[in-house]
Design an enzyme around this catalytic site. Structure first.
Site, PDB file in Angstrom:
ATOM      1  N   TRP A  43      22.149 -10.808   6.289  1.00  0.00           N
ATOM      2  CA  TRP A  43      21.752  -9.925   7.386  1.00  0.00           C
ATOM      3  C   TRP A  43      21.235 -10.714   8.574  1.00  0.00           C
ATOM      4  O   TRP A  43      20.948 -10.147   9.616  1.00  0.00           O
ATOM      5  CB  TRP A  43      20.660  -8.974   6.944  1.00  0.00           C
ATOM      6  CG  TRP A  43      21.051  -7.975   5.919  1.00  0.00           C
ATOM      7  CD1 TRP A  43      22.263  -7.835   5.306  1.00  0.00           C
ATOM      8  CD2 TRP A  43      20.215  -6.971   5.385  1.00  0.00           C
ATOM      9  NE1 TRP A  43      22.212  -6.803   4.416  1.00  0.00           N
ATOM     10  CE2 TRP A  43      20.975  -6.254   4.438  1.00  0.00           C
ATOM     11  CE3 TRP A  43      18.895  -6.608   5.594  1.00  0.00           C
ATOM     12  CZ2 TRP A  43      20.453  -5.190   3.710  1.00  0.00           C
ATOM     13  CZ3 TRP A  43      18.380  -5.551   4.874  1.00  0.00           C
ATOM     14  CH2 TRP A  43      19.154  -4.849   3.951  1.00  0.00           C
ATOM     15  N   GLU A  44      21.051 -12.004   8.386  1.00  0.00           N
ATOM     16  CA  GLU A  44      20.531 -12.868   9.434  1.00  0.00           C
ATOM     17  C   GLU A  44      19.135 -12.455   9.876  1.00  0.00           C
ATOM     18  O   GLU A  44      18.784 -12.527  11.047  1.00  0.00           O
ATOM     19  CB  GLU A  44      21.495 -12.934  10.619  1.00  0.00           C
ATOM     20  CG  GLU A  44      22.865 -13.434  10.189  1.00  0.00           C
ATOM     21  CD  GLU A  44      23.879 -13.428  11.307  1.00  0.00           C
ATOM     22  OE1 GLU A  44      23.490 -13.262  12.466  1.00  0.00           O
ATOM     23  OE2 GLU A  44      25.075 -13.600  11.000  1.00  0.00           O
TER      24      GLU A  44
END
Length: 151
Positions: A43-44
């Site tokens: 998801w960073e």
């Protein structure tokens, strides 16, 4: 930009595993080091980068952001409350970015059981999730309530 682990820095403490919201940070059962099992699903959020006490987790830069031959280094400075990104390009240029760490301290979030149960009537309210305020309107449009005979 997905994360990866420097195996020589990781001590297998598992803090990244505990904090990863997408459950993709795992501990290798043989080497006892963390690794990102599915970089494409990262998801960073970089919670693992921020939580790693060994600074063992780093980021792979996308080609348009940092082309081949680059290095992206993330440094967490807990005392200063900042996280810094240092990008070194092939031609020697260096760019640095510093942001405040806004991660909630570990264990400081109250569990849902500590809150009072919400009123069941609130589910029908327009005030749920502050929608009118967030949209800048007085009221949300509603459909007329139909009598059972009309249905």
């Amino acid at each position: 930009m997905p994360t990866f682990t420097y195996m020589t820095r990781c001590d297998g403490c598992g803090e990244c595993v505990d904090i990863c919201p997408s459950d993709i940070m795992h501990i290798d059962p043989v080497y006892r080091r963390s690794y990102n099992v599915e970089p494409n699903f990262c998801w960073e959020c970089y919670s693992c980068v921020k939580a790693c006490p060994q600074h063992a987790i780093d980021v792979r830069g996308f080609a348009d952001f940092a082309p081949l031959g680059h290095s992206v280094r993330v440094l967490r400075e807990e005392k200063m409350g900042t996280i810094s990104w240092k990008i070194r390009y092939r031609d020697g240029r260096v760019k640095e970015f510093t942001f405040p760490i806004r991660t909630t301290p570990w264990g400081s979030i109250k569990p849902p059981s500590d809150y009072a149960a919400p009123d069941a009537n609130a589910l029908g309210s327009q005030m749920l999730a502050h929608e009118p305020t967030a949209l800048g309107v007085e009221m949300l449009p509603t459909l007329p309530v139909l009598d059972k005979k009309e249905v």
